[in-house]
Design a protein around this motif. Structure first.
Motif, mmCIF file in Angstrom:
data_model
loop_
_atom_site.group_PDB
_atom_site.id
_atom_site.type_symbol
_atom_site.label_atom_id
_atom_site.label_comp_id
_atom_site.label_asym_id
_atom_site.label_seq_id
_atom_site.Cartn_x
_atom_site.Cartn_y
_atom_site.Cartn_z
ATOM 1 N N GLN A 457 -5.597 -19.178 16.706
ATOM 2 C CA GLN A 457 -6.641 -17.465 16.932
ATOM 3 C C GLN A 457 -5.537 -16.697 16.228
ATOM 4 O OE1 GLN A 457 -8.541 -16.785 20.119
ATOM 5 N NE2 GLN A 457 -9.780 -15.417 19.836
ATOM 6 N N ALA A 458 -4.156 -16.593 16.974
ATOM 7 C CA ALA A 458 -3.541 -15.270 16.596
ATOM 8 C C ALA A 458 -3.429 -16.280 15.467
ATOM 9 C CB ALA A 458 -2.250 -15.811 17.377
ATOM 10 N N GLN A 459 -2.294 -17.202 14.216
ATOM 11 C CA GLN A 459 -2.293 -16.947 12.913
ATOM 12 C C GLN A 459 -3.545 -16.512 11.866
ATOM 13 O OE1 GLN A 459 -1.145 -21.130 12.506
ATOM 14 N NE2 GLN A 459 0.543 -20.576 13.749
ATOM 15 N N VAL A 460 -5.027 -16.306 12.505
ATOM 16 C CA VAL A 460 -6.357 -16.086 11.948
ATOM 17 C C VAL A 460 -5.438 -15.385 11.645
ATOM 18 C CG1 VAL A 460 -8.449 -17.092 11.841
ATOM 19 C CG2 VAL A 460 -6.829 -18.741 11.865
ATOM 20 N N MET A 461 -6.010 -14.031 12.975
ATOM 21 C CA MET A 461 -6.137 -12.434 13.148
ATOM 22 C C MET A 461 -4.639 -12.262 12.278
ATOM 23 S SD MET A 461 -9.022 -12.148 15.028
ATOM 24 C CE MET A 461 -8.263 -10.262 15.293
ATOM 25 N N GLN A 462 -3.588 -13.125 12.140
ATOM 26 C CA GLN A 462 -2.011 -12.564 11.669
ATOM 27 C C GLN A 462 -3.033 -11.765 9.918
ATOM 28 O OE1 GLN A 462 0.456 -10.404 12.748
ATOM 29 N NE2 GLN A 462 0.421 -10.717 10.829
ATOM 30 N N THR A 463 -3.642 -12.682 9.174
ATOM 31 C CA THR A 463 -4.476 -12.858 8.558
ATOM 32 C C THR A 463 -5.113 -12.468 8.098
ATOM 33 O OG1 THR A 463 -3.384 -15.523 8.273
ATOM 34 C CG2 THR A 463 -4.739 -14.874 6.862
ATOM 35 N N LEU A 464 -5.997 -12.004 8.821
ATOM 36 C CA LEU A 464 -6.852 -11.001 8.601
ATOM 37 C C LEU A 464 -6.807 -9.617 8.834
ATOM 38 C CD1 LEU A 464 -10.339 -12.484 10.619
ATOM 39 C CD2 LEU A 464 -9.644 -12.558 8.005
ATOM 40 N N ARG A 465 -5.629 -9.014 9.863
ATOM 41 C CA ARG A 465 -5.524 -8.228 9.224
ATOM 42 C C ARG A 465 -4.599 -7.473 8.210
ATOM 43 N NH1 ARG A 465 -3.509 -9.884 14.854
ATOM 44 N NH2 ARG A 465 -4.740 -8.700 16.651
ATOM 45 N N GLU A 466 -3.261 -8.380 7.710
ATOM 46 C CA GLU A 466 -3.003 -8.206 6.681
ATOM 47 C C GLU A 466 -4.066 -7.937 5.444
ATOM 48 O OE1 GLU A 466 -0.524 -12.006 5.797
ATOM 49 O OE2 GLU A 466 1.144 -11.005 7.152
ATOM 50 N N SER A 467 -5.390 -9.043 5.548
ATOM 51 C CA SER A 467 -6.159 -8.441 5.053
ATOM 52 C C SER A 467 -6.899 -7.387 4.634
ATOM 53 C CB SER A 467 -7.347 -9.342 4.638
ATOM 54 O OG SER A 467 -8.373 -8.957 3.763
ATOM 55 N N LEU A 468 -7.173 -6.665 5.867
ATOM 56 C CA LEU A 468 -7.500 -5.518 5.886
ATOM 57 C C LEU A 468 -5.926 -4.224 5.947
ATOM 58 C CD1 LEU A 468 -9.329 -3.564 6.728
ATOM 59 C CD2 LEU A 468 -8.831 -3.859 9.325
ATOM 60 N N ASP A 469 -4.848 -4.872 6.270
ATOM 61 C CA ASP A 469 -4.337 -3.457 5.870
ATOM 62 C C ASP A 469 -3.736 -3.782 3.731
ATOM 63 O OD1 ASP A 469 -3.814 -3.327 8.384
ATOM 64 O OD2 ASP A 469 -1.847 -4.277 8.303
ATOM 65 N N GLN A 470 -4.011 -4.679 3.449
ATOM 66 C CA GLN A 470 -3.999 -4.494 1.841
ATOM 67 C C GLN A 470 -5.187 -3.761 1.361
ATOM 68 O OE1 GLN A 470 -1.670 -6.084 0.615
ATOM 69 N NE2 GLN A 470 -2.414 -5.394 -1.381
ATOM 70 N N LEU A 471 -6.788 -3.703 1.660
ATOM 71 C CA LEU A 471 -7.174 -3.466 1.195
ATOM 72 C C LEU A 471 -7.353 -2.170 1.429
ATOM 73 C CD1 LEU A 471 -10.329 -3.584 0.152
ATOM 74 C CD2 LEU A 471 -10.881 -4.014 2.138
ATOM 75 N N ARG A 472 -6.964 -1.066 2.478
ATOM 76 C CA ARG A 472 -6.467 -0.196 3.176
ATOM 77 C C ARG A 472 -5.604 0.446 2.247
ATOM 78 N NH1 ARG A 472 -6.599 -0.141 9.758
ATOM 79 N NH2 ARG A 472 -8.960 -0.373 10.030
ATOM 80 N N LEU A 473 -4.612 -0.232 2.121
ATOM 81 C CA LEU A 473 -3.519 0.147 0.696
ATOM 82 C C LEU A 473 -4.006 0.432 -0.606
ATOM 83 C CD1 LEU A 473 -0.507 -1.494 2.558
ATOM 84 C CD2 LEU A 473 -0.619 1.323 2.468
ATOM 85 N N SER A 474 -5.372 0.058 -0.878
ATOM 86 C CA SER A 474 -5.539 -0.840 -2.273
ATOM 87 C C SER A 474 -6.041 1.288 -2.093
ATOM 88 C CB SER A 474 -6.338 -1.389 -2.573
ATOM 89 O OG SER A 474 -5.775 -2.970 -2.236
ATOM 90 N N VAL A 475 -7.038 1.405 -1.337
ATOM 91 C CA VAL A 475 -7.971 2.009 -1.288
ATOM 92 C C VAL A 475 -6.281 3.679 -1.251
ATOM 93 C CG1 VAL A 475 -9.392 4.288 -0.165
ATOM 94 C CG2 VAL A 475 -10.075 1.501 -0.355
ATOM 95 N N ASP A 476 -5.846 3.392 -0.674
ATOM 96 C CA ASP A 476 -4.894 5.146 -0.505
ATOM 97 C C ASP A 476 -4.683 5.041 -1.842
ATOM 98 O OD1 ASP A 476 -5.263 5.304 2.490
ATOM 99 O OD2 ASP A 476 -4.089 4.080 3.041
ATOM 100 N N ALA A 477 -3.792 4.030 -2.923
ATOM 101 C CA ALA A 477 -3.205 4.121 -3.641
ATOM 102 C C ALA A 477 -4.154 5.466 -5.068
ATOM 103 C CB ALA A 477 -2.674 3.123 -4.441
ATOM 104 N N MET A 478 -5.351 4.570 -4.786
ATOM 105 C CA MET A 478 -5.930 6.046 -6.114
ATOM 106 C C MET A 478 -5.414 7.374 -5.747
ATOM 107 S SD MET A 478 -9.876 2.944 -5.570
ATOM 108 C CE MET A 478 -10.238 4.264 -5.982
ATOM 109 N N SER A 479 -5.421 7.548 -4.569
ATOM 110 C CA SER A 479 -5.284 8.608 -4.468
ATOM 111 C C SER A 479 -4.233 9.152 -3.944
ATOM 112 C CB SER A 479 -5.663 9.606 -3.099
ATOM 113 O OG SER A 479 -5.239 8.579 -2.010
#
Length: 627
Positions: A457-479
């Motif tokens: 479960q911890a590995q899956v949560m780690q992967t999901l956190r990285e996905s969320l961080d990647q999505l947030r960084l993509s939004v931040d890169a626009m500004s």
């Protein structure tokens, strides 16, 4: 140009305003000085003695003669000397007021004596073909002591062939009356010809300036015609010429020949191309003029008759193409040709056949004035037509430019709309690519981990956190501001610091105030963001480190971003998709990427960004699988 033309016309009107009263006044004085008028005596009955050049015998006996003496009519093709003796009485009562003597025309060289005393002389009396012309009226004050009750006036002249030598009737009377007549003659013989010469000169210079500006043949011919007319009219009032008579005669005939030639070419410029036969005939006639001048006066007279005959034929031909409705320049040109022809015929006839016209100054002056006015009218109308054509062309060009500007504006607006659509499409494609390469890849990894049932479960949560961080960084890169590396690193810290600490790593932040990365695009900023994010993700997943250090410094040439951990370090020769993607992105932005083992343990990832030259990012980024 138009201002200069207006000034010339104004000066011409002023001259006419001054000359006409003087002419009227002179006519009144002439009527007053008619025979029988009290106070003024007109002496025309003389005793005339003539001696021809080359005669070796005794002088001929003086015979009664009635003035004027027109030598060229009386003695054709001959030169010599003539002495006229006139007698007049001045009563004692009349001798109390000043008296004067007026001779309207006298030449070529002369000597005037009163009761044996010389009153005046002009030119070399004994030198044939001297430069003196005697064109001005002679006005002399008669000394009171010389006047007697019975007086004898002797006038001796040297007469050269074809130089209008002779003696006009002599007027003797009170100085006040004759002075008015003398002023009127000065206006007619000197001032008016000078004014006409100046007028022709101004018109010629005006046409020359127009030709210099527009380079049209009509202006050149008009300028040449008027300048030659000015020189030709100048020859009619010069008192003392600078050449001997044969050479002066040749020079004047040369001016006349060049003036007629330029007048013909001006007519061709007004009417357009002429028939070939007419052109050959004109060249033949004008080509014979130098030969006629060399052969002598009789040949020149024959050439002039041929010229006048051809002139009539030319006027008739031109008039056939000048029927109404026709343009103004052709009418003006036809009028000038007719007037000049009439003036030439009249002046040649008066000089050769009419003794009574000896005192007349000729009609050439008035023909020159009318020719100048005609040239002004032709040039003015042609200039006005050219100006109207230029205005129409300018208006047409302005209309075409306006239409083209409107068309370009519509095309520009369409291009801008297309660019906005393209930009939106590119932005959508970029967002989709970022989601696919970043958050999408992590979500797929998480799905595979759940489907396989092997990951915790911890590995899956780690992967999901990285996905969320990647999505947030993509939004931040626009500004993110373009070229602001400090803002990019601050955004990464804001999004990833808590995750780093939750992973058991201590984040050491050592970032200086950095200069702007000049020439950097938004795409390059996103590539740099992915490189730093990939390095941090690798440290979190594989390094098993306790400390993660992120530092950034700059010098004169580069900005250096360094990510360093104290984990197990990178194995030699180890390579994966993540490292290869980082290398590709660094090449796209012109940066230098270095991955190496640390001094003690761990891995160091260093990105060197050039400050002076920064490459723009490629429109498409490579795919990066989930770390």
């Amino acid at each position: 140009m138009l201002h200069l033309l207006a000034r010339c016309l104004l000066h011409g009107l002023l001259l006419c305003w001054q000359v006409l009263p003087a002419h009227a006044q002179g006519t009144a004085v002439q009527e007053e000085a008619a025979p029988g008028t009290p106070g003024v005596q007109v002496l025309s009955q003389v005793q005339l003695g003539i001696r021809l050049r080359g005669d070796s015998g005794p002088p001929a006996q003086a015979l009664p003669f009635t003035l004027p003496l027109h030598w060229d009519v009386l003695h054709r093709r001959k030169a010599g000397w003539a002495t006229a003796r006139l007698a007049f009485d001045v009563p004692a009562a009349a001798r109390q007021e000043p008296h004067a003597l007026l001779i309207p025309r006298l030449g070529n060289a002369y000597r005037v004596t009163l009761n044996g005393e010389v009153l005046a002389s002009g030119g070399a009396l004994l030198t044939p073909n001297d430069g003196w012309t005697g064109r001005r009226p002679l006005w002399l004050r008669l000394p009171g002591p010389l006047l007697q009750e019975h007086n004898e006036l002797a006038i001796t002249i040297r007469a050269d062939y074809l130089r209008r030598a002779g003696i006009s009737p002599v007027q003797v009377g009170p100085e006040a009356l004759l002075q008015e007549r003398w002023h009127a003659l000065e206006w007619q013989r000197v001032t008016l010809p000078r004014a006409i010469s100046l007028f022709s000169l101004v018109v010629g210079v005006f046409c020359l300036l127009l030709w210099w500006q527009q380079r049209q043949a009509l202006y050149a011919y008009a300028a040449l015609c008027e300048l030659l007319w000015a020189c030709r009219i100048t020859a009619t009032w010069m008192e003392d010429i600078f050449l001997s008579w044969p050479h002066w005669f040749q020079a004047v005939q040369g001016l006349f020949w060049a003036g007629c030639l330029s007048l013909y070419w001006l007519a061709r410029a007004v009417w357009g191309p002429r028939p070939r036969a007419e052109t050959w005939a004109a060249w033949a006639i004008f080509g014979l003029c130098p030969l006629a001048v060399l052969l002598g006066a009789d040949a020149v007279l024959g050439w002039t008759v041929a010229l006048l005959a051809s002139w009539v034929a030319l006027v008739v031909q031109l008039a056939r193409h000048c029927r109404p409705p026709c343009d103004g320049p052709r009418l003006w040109m036809l009028l000038a040709l007719c007037v000049c022809w009439v003036a030439l015929v009249r002046d040649i006839t008066a000089a050769r056949l009419a003794p009574a016209q000896y005192m007349d100054g000729g009609w050439t002056l008035w023909a020159a004035t009318l020719a100048g006015l005609a040239v002004l009218a032709i040039v003015g109308q042609r200039f006005q037509q050219a100006r109207q054509q230029l205005l129409q062309l300018t208006a047409s060009l302005e209309q075409r430019v306006h239409e083209r500007e409107e068309k370009l504006a519509r095309q520009h607006e369409a291009l801008r709309a297309l660019e906005r659509t393209s930009a939106k499409s590119e932005e959508r494609a970029r967002i989709l690519r970022d989601m696919h390469d970043g958050a999408g890849a992590h979500l797929i990894t998480a799905m595979r981990q759940l489907e396989g049932g092997v990951a915790s479960q911890a590995q899956v949560m780690q992967t999901l956190r990285e996905s969320l961080d990647q999505l947030r960084l993509s939004v931040d890169a626009m500004s993110l501001p373009a070229g602001d590396v400090n803002a990019l690193l601050a955004s990464l810290r804001f999004r990833l610091e808590q995750r780093i600490r939750d992973s058991g790593l201590e984040l050491v932040w050592d970032v200086q105030l950095l200069p702007l990365w000049s020439g950097c695009s938004e795409e390059a900023m996103r590539h740099l963001q992915y490189i730093v994010f990939e390095a941090i993700s690798n440290a979190l997943q594989h390094a098993r480190a306790r400390e993660l250090r992120l530092s950034a410094q700059s010098d004169a040439d580069t900005i250096t971003v360094r990510i360093q951990d104290d984990g197990v370090g990178r194995q030699d020769g180890a390579s994966g998709n993540g490292l290869r993607t980082m290398q590709e992105r660094s090449l796209l932005i012109g940066a230098l990427l270095t991955v190496c083992r640390g001094e003690g343990a761990g891995t160091t990832v260093q990105v060197a960004l050039p400050l002076k030259v920064a490459s723009s990012a490629a429109p498409a980024a490579p795919s990066s699988p989930a770390p």
